[in-house]
Write a protein that holds these residues in place. Structure first.
Motif, PDB file in Angstrom:
ATOM      1  N   ILE A   4       2.364  -5.231   7.654  1.00 14.39           N
ATOM      2  CA  ILE A   4       3.728  -5.748   7.515  1.00 14.39           C
ATOM      3  C   ILE A   4       4.604  -4.644   6.944  1.00 14.39           C
ATOM      4  O   ILE A   4       4.213  -3.960   5.995  1.00 14.39           O
ATOM      5  CB  ILE A   4       3.770  -6.959   6.545  1.00 14.39           C
ATOM      6  CG1 ILE A   4       2.898  -8.098   7.063  1.00 14.39           C
ATOM      7  CG2 ILE A   4       5.204  -7.423   6.311  1.00 14.39           C
ATOM      8  CD1 ILE A   4       2.636  -9.174   6.022  1.00 14.39           C
ATOM      9  N   LEU A   5       5.782  -4.474   7.506  1.00 14.50           N
ATOM     10  CA  LEU A   5       6.795  -3.578   6.944  1.00 14.50           C
ATOM     11  C   LEU A   5       7.923  -4.456   6.454  1.00 14.50           C
ATOM     12  O   LEU A   5       8.575  -5.156   7.233  1.00 14.50           O
ATOM     13  CB  LEU A   5       7.298  -2.580   7.989  1.00 14.50           C
ATOM     14  CG  LEU A   5       8.333  -1.580   7.497  1.00 14.50           C
ATOM     15  CD1 LEU A   5       7.753  -0.688   6.397  1.00 14.50           C
ATOM     16  CD2 LEU A   5       8.847  -0.728   8.642  1.00 14.50           C
ATOM     17  N   ASP A   6       8.148  -4.441   5.152  1.00 18.73           N
ATOM     18  CA  ASP A   6       9.151  -5.303   4.514  1.00 18.73           C
ATOM     19  C   ASP A   6      10.372  -4.477   4.151  1.00 18.73           C
ATOM     20  O   ASP A   6      10.271  -3.529   3.361  1.00 18.73           O
ATOM     21  CB  ASP A   6       8.536  -5.938   3.265  1.00 18.73           C
ATOM     22  CG  ASP A   6       9.425  -6.984   2.618  1.00 18.73           C
ATOM     23  OD1 ASP A   6      10.504  -7.293   3.153  1.00 18.73           O
ATOM     24  OD2 ASP A   6       9.029  -7.493   1.554  1.00 18.73           O
ATOM     25  N   LEU A   7      11.516  -4.816   4.725  1.00 23.91           N
ATOM     26  CA  LEU A   7      12.784  -4.182   4.370  1.00 23.91           C
ATOM     27  C   LEU A   7      13.276  -4.868   3.100  1.00 23.91           C
ATOM     28  O   LEU A   7      13.747  -5.995   3.131  1.00 23.91           O
ATOM     29  CB  LEU A   7      13.801  -4.332   5.504  1.00 23.91           C
ATOM     30  CG  LEU A   7      15.202  -3.821   5.249  1.00 23.91           C
ATOM     31  CD1 LEU A   7      15.215  -2.336   4.959  1.00 23.91           C
ATOM     32  CD2 LEU A   7      16.111  -4.143   6.430  1.00 23.91           C
ATOM     33  N   LYS A   8      13.104  -4.181   1.967  1.00 20.00           N
ATOM     34  CA  LYS A   8      13.469  -4.752   0.670  1.00 20.00           C
ATOM     35  C   LYS A   8      14.977  -4.700   0.429  1.00 20.00           C
ATOM     36  O   LYS A   8      15.555  -5.611  -0.129  1.00 20.00           O
ATOM     37  CB  LYS A   8      12.751  -4.007  -0.461  1.00 20.00           C
ATOM     38  CG  LYS A   8      11.261  -4.135  -0.434  1.00 20.00           C
ATOM     39  CD  LYS A   8      10.860  -5.490  -0.907  1.00 20.00           C
ATOM     40  CE  LYS A   8       9.382  -5.566  -1.158  1.00 20.00           C
ATOM     41  NZ  LYS A   8       8.964  -6.924  -1.465  1.00 20.00           N
ATOM     42  N   ALA A   9      15.597  -3.590   0.836  1.00 19.44           N
ATOM     43  CA  ALA A   9      17.033  -3.435   0.602  1.00 19.44           C
ATOM     44  C   ALA A   9      17.623  -2.478   1.625  1.00 19.44           C
ATOM     45  O   ALA A   9      16.985  -1.494   2.002  1.00 19.44           O
ATOM     46  CB  ALA A   9      17.293  -2.900  -0.808  1.00 19.44           C
ATOM     47  N   LEU A  10      18.832  -2.796   2.051  1.00 19.58           N
ATOM     48  CA  LEU A  10      19.619  -1.906   2.887  1.00 19.58           C
ATOM     49  C   LEU A  10      21.059  -2.069   2.456  1.00 19.58           C
ATOM     50  O   LEU A  10      21.614  -3.163   2.531  1.00 19.58           O
ATOM     51  CB  LEU A  10      19.464  -2.226   4.375  1.00 19.58           C
ATOM     52  CG  LEU A  10      20.371  -1.431   5.317  1.00 19.58           C
ATOM     53  CD1 LEU A  10      20.088   0.062   5.206  1.00 19.58           C
ATOM     54  CD2 LEU A  10      20.206  -1.921   6.748  1.00 19.58           C
ATOM     55  N   LYS A  28      27.717   5.944   1.336  1.00 24.62           N
ATOM     56  CA  LYS A  28      26.414   5.750   0.679  1.00 24.62           C
ATOM     57  C   LYS A  28      25.464   5.018   1.607  1.00 24.62           C
ATOM     58  O   LYS A  28      25.872   4.146   2.375  1.00 24.62           O
ATOM     59  CB  LYS A  28      26.557   4.928  -0.608  1.00 24.62           C
ATOM     60  CG  LYS A  28      27.268   5.649  -1.720  1.00 24.62           C
ATOM     61  CD  LYS A  28      27.311   4.817  -2.971  1.00 24.62           C
ATOM     62  CE  LYS A  28      28.093   5.568  -4.037  1.00 24.62           C
ATOM     63  NZ  LYS A  28      28.336   4.762  -5.224  1.00 24.62           N
ATOM     64  N   LEU A  29      24.209   5.372   1.489  1.00 29.95           N
ATOM     65  CA  LEU A  29      23.132   4.697   2.198  1.00 29.95           C
ATOM     66  C   LEU A  29      21.991   4.521   1.214  1.00 29.95           C
ATOM     67  O   LEU A  29      21.572   5.478   0.563  1.00 29.95           O
ATOM     68  CB  LEU A  29      22.659   5.527   3.402  1.00 29.95           C
ATOM     69  CG  LEU A  29      21.365   5.083   4.078  1.00 29.95           C
ATOM     70  CD1 LEU A  29      21.539   3.713   4.716  1.00 29.95           C
ATOM     71  CD2 LEU A  29      20.924   6.104   5.104  1.00 29.95           C
ATOM     72  N   ASN A  30      21.521   3.294   1.102  1.00 30.16           N
ATOM     73  CA  ASN A  30      20.413   2.989   0.219  1.00 30.16           C
ATOM     74  C   ASN A  30      19.425   2.137   1.002  1.00 30.16           C
ATOM     75  O   ASN A  30      19.811   1.115   1.561  1.00 30.16           O
ATOM     76  CB  ASN A  30      20.921   2.233  -1.017  1.00 30.16           C
ATOM     77  CG  ASN A  30      19.891   2.147  -2.119  1.00 30.16           C
ATOM     78  OD1 ASN A  30      18.757   2.570  -1.954  1.00 30.16           O
ATOM     79  ND2 ASN A  30      20.291   1.584  -3.239  1.00 30.16           N
ATOM     80  N   LEU A  31      18.173   2.575   1.066  1.00 28.09           N
ATOM     81  CA  LEU A  31      17.157   1.893   1.853  1.00 28.09           C
ATOM     82  C   LEU A  31      15.882   1.799   1.028  1.00 28.09           C
ATOM     83  O   LEU A  31      15.477   2.770   0.386  1.00 28.09           O
ATOM     84  CB  LEU A  31      16.889   2.701   3.138  1.00 28.09           C
ATOM     85  CG  LEU A  31      15.744   2.254   4.030  1.00 28.09           C
ATOM     86  CD1 LEU A  31      16.070   0.925   4.705  1.00 28.09           C
ATOM     87  CD2 LEU A  31      15.461   3.322   5.076  1.00 28.09           C
ATOM     88  N   THR A  57       0.828  -1.202   0.000  1.00 30.91           N
ATOM     89  CA  THR A  57       0.000   0.000   0.000  1.00 30.91           C
ATOM     90  C   THR A  57       0.863   1.253   0.000  1.00 30.91           C
ATOM     91  O   THR A  57       0.392   2.327  -0.351  1.00 30.91           O
ATOM     92  CB  THR A  57      -0.935   0.019   1.222  1.00 30.91           C
ATOM     93  OG1 THR A  57      -0.183  -0.238   2.397  1.00 30.91           O
ATOM     94  CG2 THR A  57      -2.023  -1.029   1.082  1.00 30.91           C
ATOM     95  N   ALA A  58       2.136   1.106   0.386  1.00 25.52           N
ATOM     96  CA  ALA A  58       3.064   2.243   0.366  1.00 25.52           C
ATOM     97  C   ALA A  58       4.482   1.718   0.215  1.00 25.52           C
ATOM     98  O   ALA A  58       4.805   0.616   0.665  1.00 25.52           O
ATOM     99  CB  ALA A  58       2.936   3.066   1.645  1.00 25.52           C
ATOM    100  N   THR A  59       5.323   2.514  -0.450  1.00 24.11           N
ATOM    101  CA  THR A  59       6.737   2.167  -0.590  1.00 24.11           C
ATOM    102  C   THR A  59       7.583   3.398  -0.307  1.00 24.11           C
ATOM    103  O   THR A  59       7.121   4.535  -0.450  1.00 24.11           O
ATOM    104  CB  THR A  59       7.068   1.646  -2.007  1.00 24.11           C
ATOM    105  OG1 THR A  59       6.760   2.665  -2.960  1.00 24.11           O
ATOM    106  CG2 THR A  59       6.310   0.371  -2.336  1.00 24.11           C
ATOM    107  N   LEU A  60       8.814   3.148   0.093  1.00 20.21           N
ATOM    108  CA  LEU A  60       9.760   4.218   0.364  1.00 20.21           C
ATOM    109  C   LEU A  60      11.120   3.778  -0.158  1.00 20.21           C
ATOM    110  O   LEU A  60      11.538   2.645   0.082  1.00 20.21           O
ATOM    111  CB  LEU A  60       9.848   4.504   1.864  1.00 20.21           C
ATOM    112  CG  LEU A  60      10.859   5.565   2.288  1.00 20.21           C
ATOM    113  CD1 LEU A  60      10.294   6.393   3.421  1.00 20.21           C
ATOM    114  CD2 LEU A  60      12.181   4.964   2.698  1.00 20.21           C
TER     115      LEU A  60
END
Length: 183
Positions: free
Chosen positions: A171-177, A142-145, A116-119
């Protein structure tokens, strides 16, 4: 195109807030796409909230907002040559930051397969304040989230809205860090 001199937004009451923008903020909206607003406003931005004052100095800044009748559908923010004062005991700096937030209003609340939302956040050359005892060095290269939120979007970051969101299966899914920091 509309140029706004010394823009200011404030709220009084229980949770007072103040944003005072740069000397000149430029707003663009096209008659062909009236749901898309572009703002440009490098310079000094002052924010006062929660008994704290933060000064942001932005070399360049642009925000794009996509709106629908239901609310804000998307936000893209790009800033360069940033200095942040007041958030820490000494100023922090960063070379570049991009932020993209999107929200979908057409997803059923019980649908936990479609976000429903992405960041997405990308930051480059974050110079930490000198008094921060950072074990990996004073600069984050660098920081990529990337995050995806499933379920109803919480009504705020306080305990009650977050509990309601969690109880509804949120649910909050951490796709990439990705973090480049240190030697």
């Amino acid at each position: 195109e509309l140029a706004i001199r010394h823009p200011r937004i404030s709220r009084t009451g229980e949770r007072p807030f103040l944003w005072q923008g740069p000397e000149r903020l430029v707003a663009r909206i096209s008659s062909l796409a009236p749901d898309h607003l572009v703002l440009q406003g490098g310079g000094a931005h002052r924010i006062e909230a929660d008994n704290r004052q933060i000064l942001l100095t932005l070399g360049q800044a642009q925000a794009s907002l996509d709106m629908t009748a239901q609310g804000l559908r998307g936000l893209q923010l790009a800033v360069e040559n940033v200095e942040i004062e007041g958030a820490f005991s000494q100023p922090a700096r960063l070379s570049r930051l991009t932020l993209e937030i999107s929200r979908r209003f057409d997803v059923a609340l019980e649908d936990l397969q479609t976000p429903t939302a992405t960041l997405a956040l990308f930051a480059e050359r974050i110079a930490l304040p000198p008094d921060v005892k950072a074990p990996l060095g004073e600069e984050i290269a660098k920081l990529n989230l990337s995050l995806a939120l499933f379920g109803p979007v919480p009504g705020g970051l306080q305990a009650d809205p977050l509990k309601s969101w969690s109880d509804a299966g949120g649910i909050l899914d951490l796709k990439a860090l990705h973090l480049e920091w240190g030697p």
